[in-house]
Write an enzyme that holds these catalytic residues in place. Sequence first.
Site, PDB file in Angstrom:
ATOM      1  N   HIS A 190       0.616  -1.393  -0.060  1.00 59.14           N
ATOM      2  CA  HIS A 190      -0.012   0.113  -0.004  1.00 59.14           C
ATOM      3  C   HIS A 190       1.049   1.711  -0.050  1.00 59.14           C
ATOM      4  O   HIS A 190       0.781   2.581  -0.245  1.00 59.14           O
ATOM      5  CB  HIS A 190      -1.425   0.149   0.900  1.00 59.14           C
ATOM      6  CG  HIS A 190      -1.946  -1.091   0.840  1.00 59.14           C
ATOM      7  ND1 HIS A 190      -2.197  -1.679   1.799  1.00 59.14           N
ATOM      8  CD2 HIS A 190      -2.847  -1.078   0.291  1.00 59.14           C
ATOM      9  CE1 HIS A 190      -3.057  -2.622   0.702  1.00 59.14           C
ATOM     10  NE2 HIS A 190      -3.664  -2.065   0.426  1.00 59.14           N
ATOM     11  N   GLU A 433     -11.698 -10.556  -4.044  1.00 55.89           N
ATOM     12  CA  GLU A 433     -10.208 -10.753  -3.881  1.00 55.89           C
ATOM     13  C   GLU A 433      -9.238 -12.095  -3.349  1.00 55.89           C
ATOM     14  O   GLU A 433      -8.941 -12.274  -2.535  1.00 55.89           O
ATOM     15  CB  GLU A 433      -9.788  -9.098  -3.537  1.00 55.89           C
ATOM     16  CG  GLU A 433     -10.157  -9.190  -2.155  1.00 55.89           C
ATOM     17  CD  GLU A 433      -9.765  -7.386  -1.747  1.00 55.89           C
ATOM     18  OE1 GLU A 433      -9.104  -6.847  -2.231  1.00 55.89           O
ATOM     19  OE2 GLU A 433     -10.663  -6.734  -0.981  1.00 55.89           O
ATOM     20  N   ASP A 457      -4.625  -8.628  -3.741  1.00 58.88           N
ATOM     21  CA  ASP A 457      -5.076  -9.328  -3.015  1.00 58.88           C
ATOM     22  C   ASP A 457      -5.484 -11.033  -3.462  1.00 58.88           C
ATOM     23  O   ASP A 457      -4.718 -11.814  -3.274  1.00 58.88           O
ATOM     24  CB  ASP A 457      -5.923  -8.704  -1.749  1.00 58.88           C
ATOM     25  CG  ASP A 457      -5.725  -8.141  -1.174  1.00 58.88           C
ATOM     26  OD1 ASP A 457      -4.005  -8.233  -0.562  1.00 58.88           O
ATOM     27  OD2 ASP A 457      -6.014  -6.824  -0.689  1.00 58.88           O
ATOM     28  N   CYS A 504      -9.220  -3.576 -10.451  1.00 62.21           N
ATOM     29  CA  CYS A 504      -9.183  -2.308  -9.604  1.00 62.21           C
ATOM     30  C   CYS A 504      -8.055  -2.294  -9.546  1.00 62.21           C
ATOM     31  O   CYS A 504      -7.155  -1.439  -8.610  1.00 62.21           O
ATOM     32  CB  CYS A 504      -9.967  -1.759  -8.940  1.00 62.21           C
ATOM     33  SG  CYS A 504     -10.663  -2.727  -7.815  1.00 62.21           S
TER      34      CYS A 504
END
Length: 569
Positions: A190, A433, A457, A504
Amino acid sequence: MRQEFQGHGASRGSALGRARVRLPHALEVAEERITHEQVEGELGRLHAAIDTVRHEMHALRERLHGALAHEVGEFLDLHTLLLDDPELLQGLDELIRTGHYAADYALRLQRDRIASVFEAMDDAYFRSRVDDIDQVIGRIHAALHRRDHDTSGVAGEILVTDNVAPAELAQLQAQGVMAIVTAAGSALSHSAILARSLHLPLIVGASQALLKINDGDALVVDGATGTVILEPNAEDLRGHRARTRELARERKQLHRLRREPTRTLDGVDIKLYANAESREDVAEAHALGAAGVGLYRTEFLFLQRNELPDEDEQFRVYRDVVLGMTGRTVTIRSLDLGADKADKTGLVLRDEPNPALGVRGVRLSLAREGLLETQLRAILRASGYGPVRVLVPMVSSTEEVRTVRALLRKVAADLRKQGHEIAEHVPLGAMIEVPAAAIALPGFIGLIDFLSIGTNDLVQYLLAVDRNNEALSDLYTPLHPAVLRVIRDVIRLAKSRGKPVAVCGEMAGDANFAPLLLALGLEEFSLHPATLLELRRAIRGLNLEGLRKRAPALLRAKDRVGIEAWLRA
Ligand code: PEP
Ligand code: MG
C-alpha cells in the site's frame, strides 16, 4: 566513487538529490561507553541534535499545506510534545552523565525503556504509541549523524531507509523529499500504491542501499527501472536529464488523449475508472476524462490520525469526491484497514499472528460496533450530491454480503426518516479478491449490483504469495494460469447476470496487460490516474474482436512463459 545497484521500481520518476539515511526503527547501535571527560561534549552533541529536530519539525509545520495538512499537523504536534517530554530528556541526560553511555546508545536504551512501558499496556491505542517514540528517537538519531553542511532542511533529499509506512508518505513529501529508496518492501504494498498516487518516485527492495549509502551522498534514482546510482558520473547526470526530458515529452503527447474516447480499433468503448486516494487524484481523474471513480480507498482517511473520523467529517470528504466528479459515478469502498494498513486509532489489532489473514477489510468493519453503520451513513448522505456506489472489500462469504446489504437498507431508511436527501438507489458491490468469493460468487451475485476484481489481493491469496514479501517477488505475478482462469470465470458470470465488472488491482493500470484483460472479456478498468492515458493509448491501438478470438489460446497457456509468449504475439 560511483556505484550502481538495483532495486525494484515501484513508483516512476527520475530524481537527483542528496541522500538522507534513516536507520531502521529498532536502532541497531552497539554498546559504547565514554570517559568522564567526554560527558559534557556528548551531552552537547545530543542537545544540538534535539534542537535541530525541534527546529525541523517547527519549519515543517509552517510549510504544511494541501489535502492532508491537518492530519499531518496533528501528527507533528504529537511528536513535538514527545520531543519536549521531561521524562525522555532527563532519562537521556542521566544515561550519559552517570551511565557514561555514548549518545547513540543512550537513545537506544531510553527508546527500549519507554517502549517496554507502552508495549506492556492492554490498550491497543497506547501500544501503537511505540511507533511515535520510534519516529522521534529515529529523528534525533539521524540528526546526530548528519554532516555539518547538511542540516539546512530536507528539501531536495532522497530518503534511504529500510521500509516506509503508508502513513508517513504524505508527510515526507510535504517535507520536500523527492524520492524514496527502501531496502525492503514491495511494489504491490500500500505504500507503493500511495507513492504512485503522490507521484513520488519509489524504489523498493534495494537491499544494499543502507549498507552503501551515507547521509549527504549524491544519488540518481530511476523509479521506473529501480536503478540507484551513488555518486553519479557525467554520463549518469546526462542520462537523468534525458529521462526527465523524455518523461516530459511523453506526458505532453499523452496529454492530447485526455479528451479522446477509450475506443478499440474495432469501435468498442471501454470504461476507464480511476482509483483515488486523495482530492488531488480526484481532480486528476476528472481532468483526464475518467468514466468515474472506480475505487475510492477510504482507509487513507483513517491512517494519519489518532481518533476515528466521525460521520460528519467522513460525509464532507465523500461529498467532496462526489462533487469533484461532477455527475460521474463515484465508487466508495468501505474501510479496508488491516494487514499492512495499520492505523493509529487502535482499530487494527497489533498482534495478529497473520494479519493478511486476520481481521481486515469487511471483517474489521463488522467486528467493531457502529463502525460500518457510521461509514454507510456518511456515504449515503454523499449520494444526495451525485451518483455513488458502495464497494465492500475482502468479502469471503455470502453472510457478509447479506449483513452489509441489510445494514445498507436500514441506514437508508433511517436517513430518509431523519429528513436527509439521499439517492433512490445506491448500488452495492463486492470486491472479488479472496478466492472463496470468486468460487462462491453464484451464491451471492444476486445480492449485489456490481463487482470489482482486486487482483492485488487475489494474486496474493490464490498463489499463497505475500504481496509485501520482497523475497517472493518473482512468484508474485498475475501471469499465472490460475489467476487468469479465475478472472475469466468472474467476468463471465457477472456478464451473464448483467452485472458490471471491473478490475481495480494494479494489474489494470499496466498497459502491457490490457490485451490480456480485454481477451478475458473485461470492459471496465479502474486504475490510478497516473497511467490512465497510457492505458487509453494502448486500448486505442487494440482490436477487441481479434483478442477475444485468441482468448482460448491464452487460457491454454500452461505457465508464465506461455502467457508471456501470448502477450508478445
Ligand atoms: C486489490 O486488492 O487489488 C485492491 C484493489 O485493493 P487494495 O490494493 O487496496 O488491497
Ligand atoms: Mg485488496
